[in-house]
Design a protein around this motif. Structure first.
Motif, PDB file in Angstrom:
ATOM      1  N   GLU A 179     -54.454  33.992  11.623  1.00  0.00           N
ATOM      2  CA  GLU A 179     -55.487  32.998  11.345  1.00  0.00           C
ATOM      3  C   GLU A 179     -55.865  33.001   9.869  1.00  0.00           C
ATOM      4  O   GLU A 179     -56.037  31.945   9.251  1.00  0.00           O
ATOM      5  CB  GLU A 179     -56.727  33.272  12.203  1.00  0.00           C
ATOM      6  N   ARG A 182     -53.061  31.326   8.007  1.00  0.00           N
ATOM      7  CA  ARG A 182     -53.133  29.864   8.164  1.00  0.00           C
ATOM      8  C   ARG A 182     -54.228  29.272   7.290  1.00  0.00           C
ATOM      9  O   ARG A 182     -54.035  28.241   6.637  1.00  0.00           O
ATOM     10  CB  ARG A 182     -53.382  29.516   9.638  1.00  0.00           C
ATOM     11  N   ARG A 183     -55.375  29.946   7.243  1.00  0.00           N
ATOM     12  CA  ARG A 183     -56.500  29.431   6.456  1.00  0.00           C
ATOM     13  C   ARG A 183     -56.173  29.377   4.975  1.00  0.00           C
ATOM     14  O   ARG A 183     -56.456  28.382   4.296  1.00  0.00           O
ATOM     15  CB  ARG A 183     -57.744  30.298   6.694  1.00  0.00           C
TER      16      ARG A 183
END
Length: 269
Positions: A179, A182-183
């Motif tokens: 995550e 991805r950010r």
């Protein structure tokens, strides 16, 4: 010398590699100087006439330095090497005032940095190295060099720099957390998209052709640009056009001194 060679031979960035051999060269040059001194001392201790001592010393110095000079001169003589200068000039000649150029080619960004910061040429051109956007210090430089560019995209830049600094402090945390990865990837793309969209309102935006070749880190970018804009070739760059009409191509007069005229000697490869 051994320590330096051990490090340099394992160093992987090709365009930086040569500089890391400098400590070995300095050590060898110092050793050569000590060798000349040893020869002079041997000559002095042999009870030769004084003029023979000078001849021995001069011969040792001339042979040592002359051999190195003769072997390296053909490759180190740069008086006809205009490749970097002409590369920059060919790029500048097609970029309109206040234009933005996006590239990830260090052979573009590096000589342009020299031309703009040292020679103070075309400081209006906003050159952004995509690879360096992955380092927080680069944003300090852009704030200094192109404050307007940074201000217009501040809304996207500030969140990205914040998460970028987190990555610099603990890259392992991002490797373990999809995550977070991805950010930061999406924030990176947001910054570039914001720069393009905001700058194209006030001046042309250009990309170097290296941005059209996808790799592990720029896949989103190489898809977004041609899907969103028409690529109009101008000299060595592409102009991002917001329309789909036909554009007459300007005449390009490229300087290519030294590339194939035999004035610069290259290695066999």
């Amino acid at each position: 010398v051994v320590a330096d060679l051990s490090y340099s031979l394992s160093y992987e960035i090709a365009e930086d590699k040569d500089a890391y051999y400098l400590p070995a060269f300095i050590s060898i040059a110092t050793s050569a100087g000590l060798g000349v001194r040893w020869l002079i001392q041997r000559a002095a201790s042999s009870r030769l006439r004084i003029w023979k001592l000078y001849v021995a010393a001069a011969t040792a110095i001339i042979v040592t330095s002359g051999t190195a000079f003769a072997a390296n001169w053909p490759f180190n003589n740069r008086r006809h090497d205009f490749i970097a200068n002409d590369y920059v000039e060919n790029l500048f000649s097609t970029i309109a005032p206040d234009g933005l150029l996006l590239t990830q080619d260090w052979q573009v960004a590096s000589p342009m940095l020299y031309a703009q910061e040292v020679e103070q040429r075309r400081s209006d051109v906003k050159v952004v190295d995509i690879n360096l956007l992955r380092r927080s210090w680069y944003f300090n430089y852009l704030n200094h060099a192109h404050p307007g560019l940074m201000e217009r995209s501040k809304e996207k830049i500030d969140p990205y720099v914040a998460i970028l600094k987190q990555w610099e402090q603990d890259p392992g945390a991002f490797n373990r957390n999809q995550e977070l990865t991805r950010r930061i990837s999406m924030a990176f793309l947001d910054v570039i998209q914001s720069m393009v969209r905001n700058e194209i309102k006030i001046a042309p935006v250009y990309i170097a052709n290296d941005l059209l070749v996808p790799n592990q880190t720029n896949g989103y970018l190489t898809q977004w640009i041609p899907q969103t804009y028409q690529l109009v070739p101008q000299g060595l760059v592409f102009n991002l056009a917001t329309d789909q009409i036909f554009h007459e191509l300007p005449d390009s007069h490229l300087q290519m001194r030294g590339l194939a005229d035999g004035t610069v000697r290259f290695e066999k490869d």
